[in-house]
Structure formats: C-alpha cells, structure tokens
Design a protein around this motif. Sequence first.
Motif, short mmCIF file in Angstrom:
data_model
loop_
_atom_site.label_atom_id
_atom_site.label_comp_id
_atom_site.label_asym_id
_atom_site.label_seq_id
_atom_site.Cartn_x
_atom_site.Cartn_y
_atom_site.Cartn_z
N GLY A 41 10.17 -5.19 3.80
CA GLY A 41 8.86 -4.87 4.34
C GLY A 41 8.68 -5.29 5.78
N ILE B 218 8.77 3.91 1.50
CA ILE B 218 7.59 3.13 1.11
C ILE B 218 7.39 3.16 -0.40
N VAL C 174 7.46 -0.28 -2.43
CA VAL C 174 6.28 -0.72 -3.19
C VAL C 174 6.59 -0.75 -4.68
N GLU D 101 8.88 -3.80 -5.51
CA GLU D 101 8.12 -5.05 -5.36
C GLU D 101 7.15 -5.24 -6.53
#
Length: 415
Positions: A328, A355, A359, A362
């Motif tokens: 990130g 992205i 995301v 994570e």
Amino acid sequence: MFAEVNSCLMSLKNHAKIALIYFLIAAVLGGVLRAFYAIEIPINYRFVVHGHSHIALLGWVYLALTTLICEIYIEPTTINKKYRLLFWLTQLSLVGMLVTFPFTGYAVLSIVFSTTFLIVSYGFTAFVCKHVKEKLRFSQSFKCVKMALGYMVLSSIGPWCLGAIMATVGKASIWYRMAIYFYLHFQYNGWMILALVGLFIYVLEYIDISISNLSFKRFFWCLNMGIIGTFFLSTLWIEPGLFFNVLGGIGGGFQIVAIGLLGGVVWKKREIVRLYFTKIQYVFLQLVALLLAVKLVLQLIVAVPYFAKLTNLHIDFVIGYLHGVFLGVVSVSVFVFFDFFKLLKLTQMGSALYIIGFVGTEALIFYKGFAAWQGFGIFDDYFKVLAFCSFLIPISLVLFARNNFNASSKQADNP
C-alpha cells in the motif's frame, strides 16, 4: 554490440521496467505461497518465503527507489559513466538470490549473493552522496533522502548479526528474531518511507510549494525521533517492560506530529497539488495518505500492552500490517512517482486490479487474525479466495508491464 545493450539498459526507464519485473516475480511467488494451503504444491514453503521477501524488498523497492533517486539527484552523464558497475553488481546479486533462496533457503550461495547486495548498497549510498547535483545537495528533499540512505545502511546491522547469532546462541534465540525485526523496521520506516517522503518533498519543491525552514526542521526531527522511537514497538513481543511500550508510543506520537506538519502544508496547497497530478496519480496519493494514517494509528494501538500481546499471539495481524505498508504505502507511492516522472505509465485497468487485489488480501488476512482472536473459524474456501485475490496483483503488474513494453516497442519502431 555489448556496449549498445549496456547503454540501453542504463536508461532509467529500463531500470524502472526491470524493477517492475522483479515485483511481478515477487508477486507470483506470493500468490504461490497463498495457494500452498489451498492446493498441493511441491515446494519448500519457508525457502520460497525467503525468495519472495528478498526479491520484493531488494528487487522491487530497492531498485525502484534507487532509480527514482538517480532520476532526480544524479546527472545523466554520471549515471552512464559511473553507475554501471553498481547496477550490474546489483543485478548479479538479485538474480543470484532469486535462483538460490527458493531452492536452498539460507545456504552458502544465497548468503554470498545477499552479502554482495549489502556491500553494493553501501557503494550506492556513497555514490549518491558524492555525485548529487550541487543545486540539490542542500535541499530539504535531499536531506530526507540522505537520511533514508543512512537508515538503509543502519538496517543492515540486522543481517550481519544473523550469522554470529546462528553460530553462537542459535536460530531459536530471541536475538535471531530481534535482528530480523531490526532490519525490517529500519527498512520500512527508515529507508523506504523516509526516501518516499523526500521524493514527495522534491515534487513540492518542483511545483513551487515551499516549506519554511522552521517547519521543515520540526518535521524532520519529529519524523526521525519517531523512526527511532517506534523501533521499541518491535521489541514488545518479548515483554521487556512497560517502559518500552511508553518509548514506542512516544515514537508513534512523534511520527504523527511529523506527518501532520507535512500534511498541513499539502492541505493548504491542495488545489495546486491537484493541478500537477493526473486523476490516477491523485487517487493513488489519497490512498497512500489514508493507508499512512492507518499505519500511524496502528502503531499507537500496538503500544498498549494488551494489543502488543495480541499481535504476538496472532501473526496474521503482523503480516497484514507489513503487507499493508509494503503493497500500500510504499508500492503505490512508487507507482505514482514512476508515472509522475514518466518512467512508467499507469493504466486504469491495471490500477483497478491492483487495488482490488490489495484490498481483498488485506481484508482476508486481518479477517483471519480477527477470527483467531475472537475464537471463531474462517469460512471453508478461505485459502482459495485468498489465493485468487493474491493473483490479481501479478495480473495487474502484467497489464502494467505489457502497456509499458508495448509503448517502448512503438517508440523504437517510430524514432
């Protein structure tokens, strides 16, 4: 013929592409590691972890940051004449680590290549300090970059100590893990983030947004006090005493103050900043700001003894934090700078997939840690979904690479 190839490879645009290839390799290895628990794969998991981490940190981030530093602070003629040996030795050590770590782990050859890399990185530090453009030598941005290079050198104490630790007290000793944490802390917080901050300040200087000397001095010292202070957070897993929690918390507070000072300057001039960045770049910058804020908050939370113990018990929280900073804050920032300085070009599809993959992974990593903390099981296809999200990242990098390599081919065909 070799001279022509050598001259071509000394182009910093090509350095950026090579860095991207290393990132792609590291991302594929990361996807394989995530798929390991979903399907049967004939690999030594720990060995591949070593290969993945070394190529990610040293192949992608190191080469990306050194390329950006050369682009901004070193004259092109100096790069062509004096940087060649450093560049080729770096590639030799990286390729050596790539073909040894995944198959042998820490063994004679992999240690030789990683040691060579450390020595070459010292040479790069000396090269930059000696050959920086005179007009930038005393700039605020270079002050940050020079300090970042100092932290990179400092972080190498960790790897140098590993051999002595293994030969004396052994791998099971707390000092083995402490040496690794020392290295990771000053790599992430010192070298990587401070270098990126320096590059961002250069961009502010480039677009005529100035920071007063007093404000910069406060920012600079708060940030460095924070970098040193937050190292104590990396020692809390051995429960050294409340004093270390306090030191780590104070360090986290200093970092918040520092980033707050810089953020205040940017916020006042946000409309000017917006004019100089493309839509994708600006969205990525906003994402970096958000992720950096989350990082700073998490550091303060971990200073609380209960949460310090929690992260030690549930390694997924640590993995999620480290990957959040790497994929990130650091990697997204590098993408912005590569695009801003026209070393690589971002694409909408590649950016969107990156992205989503970032995301998704994570969220799943932290979900697993939260599940273990609260005592409930993960859903049945967790590892398959995690592997799927993980492979979105190398797919996005393939799209970036294809776009940039195709653009280079067209330029070559139409000089």
